[in-house]
Design a protein around this motif. Structure first.
Motif, PDB file in Angstrom:
ATOM      1  N   SER A 212      19.001   3.840  29.183  1.00  0.00           N
ATOM      2  CA  SER A 212      18.929   4.770  30.415  1.00  0.00           C
ATOM      3  C   SER A 212      17.840   4.861  31.255  1.00  0.00           C
ATOM      4  O   SER A 212      17.770   4.984  32.462  1.00  0.00           O
ATOM      5  N   THR A 215      16.473   1.735  32.880  1.00  0.00           N
ATOM      6  CA  THR A 215      17.278   1.133  33.995  1.00  0.00           C
ATOM      7  C   THR A 215      16.944   2.194  35.119  1.00  0.00           C
ATOM      8  O   THR A 215      16.752   1.747  36.150  1.00  0.00           O
ATOM      9  N   GLY A 218      13.420   1.076  36.208  1.00  0.00           N
ATOM     10  CA  GLY A 218      13.778  -0.360  36.883  1.00  0.00           C
ATOM     11  C   GLY A 218      14.106  -0.160  38.458  1.00  0.00           C
ATOM     12  O   GLY A 218      13.696  -0.865  39.248  1.00  0.00           O
ATOM     13  N   GLY A 219      14.994   0.795  38.502  1.00  0.00           N
ATOM     14  CA  GLY A 219      15.678   1.193  39.932  1.00  0.00           C
ATOM     15  C   GLY A 219      14.347   1.471  40.848  1.00  0.00           C
ATOM     16  O   GLY A 219      14.287   0.942  42.039  1.00  0.00           O
ATOM     17  N   LEU A 222      12.367  -1.471  41.709  1.00  0.00           N
ATOM     18  CA  LEU A 222      12.870  -2.324  42.487  1.00  0.00           C
ATOM     19  C   LEU A 222      12.791  -1.985  43.994  1.00  0.00           C
ATOM     20  O   LEU A 222      12.517  -2.614  45.189  1.00  0.00           O
ATOM     21  N   TRP A 231      21.130  -3.107  45.326  1.00  0.00           N
ATOM     22  CA  TRP A 231      20.658  -3.354  44.076  1.00  0.00           C
ATOM     23  C   TRP A 231      20.027  -2.226  43.395  1.00  0.00           C
ATOM     24  O   TRP A 231      20.261  -1.819  42.222  1.00  0.00           O
ATOM     25  N   VAL A 232      19.318  -1.381  44.141  1.00  0.00           N
ATOM     26  CA  VAL A 232      18.466  -0.065  43.918  1.00  0.00           C
ATOM     27  C   VAL A 232      19.440   0.757  43.522  1.00  0.00           C
ATOM     28  O   VAL A 232      19.568   1.480  42.665  1.00  0.00           O
ATOM     29  N   THR A 235      21.469  -0.023  40.169  1.00  0.00           N
ATOM     30  CA  THR A 235      20.614   0.115  39.159  1.00  0.00           C
ATOM     31  C   THR A 235      20.257   1.658  38.813  1.00  0.00           C
ATOM     32  O   THR A 235      20.547   2.021  37.464  1.00  0.00           O
ATOM     33  N   ALA A 238      23.512   2.888  37.349  1.00  0.00           N
ATOM     34  CA  ALA A 238      23.973   2.474  36.091  1.00  0.00           C
ATOM     35  C   ALA A 238      22.906   3.308  35.100  1.00  0.00           C
ATOM     36  O   ALA A 238      23.635   3.805  34.020  1.00  0.00           O
ATOM     37  N   GLY A 239      21.704   3.437  35.489  1.00  0.00           N
ATOM     38  CA  GLY A 239      20.961   4.355  34.636  1.00  0.00           C
ATOM     39  C   GLY A 239      21.616   5.834  34.495  1.00  0.00           C
ATOM     40  O   GLY A 239      21.457   6.153  33.314  1.00  0.00           O
TER      41      GLY A 239
END
Length: 480
Positions: A212, A215, A218-219, A222, A231-232, A235, A238-239
């Motif tokens: 988590s 992710t 990572g967002g 991005l 995509w951001v 992401t 998802a986190g």
């Protein structure tokens, strides 16, 4: 025999002083050098925030796992292992030839964060069973925390001074050598206490927390690369979904990594949330402070234009104010309500950072603002773990104290990633292609730090006064 035990305990504490002093050096040494590191790697000033984001992210995962592992297999054994990992990573920081390898080494260096809870556990194990065991633990913890603060001050000053005298790789090798020395000090001077506890590592919770946090970070990365794109959003969503699953899983776990029921307690959650918000400024804003101080105003129209040597004085003044704030809290909380002192400290942090928005044109003014923020930050650093322990049930004080460190680290990690995005936003047009962070980005950083400090103060208003009286820490313990 009692005299012999006291002497032996003193020797152990002396060895742990070396460890915590080294930890302090790691926390203060690199800050005046961040601009030099950015130039060496050929990266934008904003990108140095990814160093802190990666390290804090790993620390948030590592601390609860290794602290729990120390209870199971032995605190000394885990301390030695973390020293080995940190030493290797520190040598990697000194010698890494590229940005990705540097970020990796810097992140792994974050294993040092577990040293303090392991050291306190070692002191507690050696003092347990004695009539004055609690007092010895508090006294020993106070000594090693004082070494931590002193190391941070000396590290900030030494890093800046050596940076102007030595090649960068040689300057960065100094903390690596200190960590190596600390490993041998523990190996030779700290015996195993033999204390072990039953239990297991919550593997499922650890994996979910790791995924988590990775992710979510990572967002944010991005956003740095491509701006806000679908995509951001996916992401980050998802986190958040993984974090929700982590909370659900921990709520049903027999031996959870994080006790969700404890966090939901009406006396605990405001303190834990305050720690997370506080992490934004005390952990996330140090990189921007350093790069702003090193930015040349003749080139981009803002910044202080300091060298690594002169920037070290600014960083040293800030770190010194943290120590003074911690000591003042110990005295003031004995005279006034601890909650009132904490609320006042939060407003000091807010005032210091918000004042930087209009007042950032001279070194003297910036130092003054940072000292004001540092006084409040020092009080919060000293008091939040004790406040969490006081607010929690007696059998969950250790868990509550650890949660303040974990949430503070998570707050700092997300803030570092967000600040990296803010500082690079509009850089091409705002700074004429310079590698300096944008002024609007720095203003955003200061506004976020001030705003989160105000929210933290409001959270502390929600903590019942009785929470601070249930197990009120002695002044010496609060300073630790």
């Amino acid at each position: 025999m009692a005299r012999m035990n006291t002497k032996l305990a003193g020797g152990v504490v002396g060895a742990l002083v070396v460890v915590e002093g080294t930890s302090g050096v790691l926390q203060g040494y690199y800050t005046p050098l961040l601009t030099d590191i950015a130039r060496h790697l050929g990266i934008h000033d904003a990108d140095v925030n990814w160093f802190e984001a990666a390290q804090l992210l790993l620390s948030a995962i590592v601390v609860p796992v290794l602290a729990r592992l120390g209870d199971i297999v032995g605190h000394r054994k885990v301390l030695l292992g973390s020293l080995v990992v940190t030493a290797l990573a520190s040598w990697g920081v000194a010698l890494a030839p590229s940005f990705p390898l540097y970020v990796l080494a810097w992140a792994i260096q974050g294993f040092y964060v577990v040293w303090l809870p392991l050291n306190v556990a070692i002191i507690h194990s050696r003092a347990r069973g004695r009539e004055d065991g609690a007092a010895l633990t508090r006294r020993g913890a106070g000594v090693i925390v004082a070494a931590l603060q002193a190391g941070a001050i000396l590290g900030a000053l030494a890093g800046g001074q050596l940076g102007s005298m030595l090649p960068l790789w040689a300057t960065l090798a100094v903390p690596a050598a200190l960590v190596t020395v600390a490993f041998f000090v523990v190996l030779l001077k700290v015996p195993d206490t033999g204390v072990r506890h039953e239990g297991t590592i919550d593997t499922r919770g650890t994996v979910l927390l790791t995924l988590s946090l990775l992710t979510l970070t990572g967002g944010l990365s991005l956003v740095r690369l491509d701006g806000f794109t679908p995509w951001v959003v996916l992401t980050i969503a998802a986190g958040l979904a993984l974090m929700w699953l982590f909370v659900r899983t921990e709520g049903r776990a027999k031996d959870p990594l994080v006790d969700i029921a404890l966090i939901k307690s009406p006396t605990v959650w405001p303190v834990i949330l305050t720690a997370g918000l506080f992490g934004v400024s005390v952990l996330g804003a140090q990189g921007p402070l350093s790069t702003f101080a090193r930015t040349d105003p003749s080139e981009v129209g803002y910044g202080l234009g300091l060298t690594s040597a002169t920037a070290s004085y600014l960083i040293g003044a800030y770190v010194m104010s943290l120590l003074v704030g911690a000591l003042l809290f110990a005295r003031l909380s004995a005279r006034y309500s601890p909650r009132a002192v904490l609320i006042a400290a939060s407003f000091l942090v807010a005032g210091g950072y918000l004042a930087l928005i209009p007042l950032h044109g001279s070194t003297a003014v910036v130092v003054t603002c940072m000292v004001v923020a540092g006084l409040g930050s020092g009080a919060l650093v000293a008091a939040l773990p004790a406040a969490a322990a006081s607010a929690a049930p007696a059998h969950q004080t250790a868990m509550a104290t650890g949660l303040t460190n974990t949430t503070k680290t998570i707050g700092g990690s997300f803030a570092s990633a967000a600040f990296a995005v803010a500082l690079v936003s509009g850089a091409a047009s705002g700074a004429g292609g310079s590698t300096a962070g944008t002024l609007s980005g720095y203003v955003t950083v200061w506004a976020i730090c001030g705003g989160t400090a105000i929210v933290a103060a409001l959270c502390l208003f929600a903590v019942p006064k009785v929470a601070f009286r249930a197990n009120a820490p002695e002044p010496e313990a609060a300073a630790a």
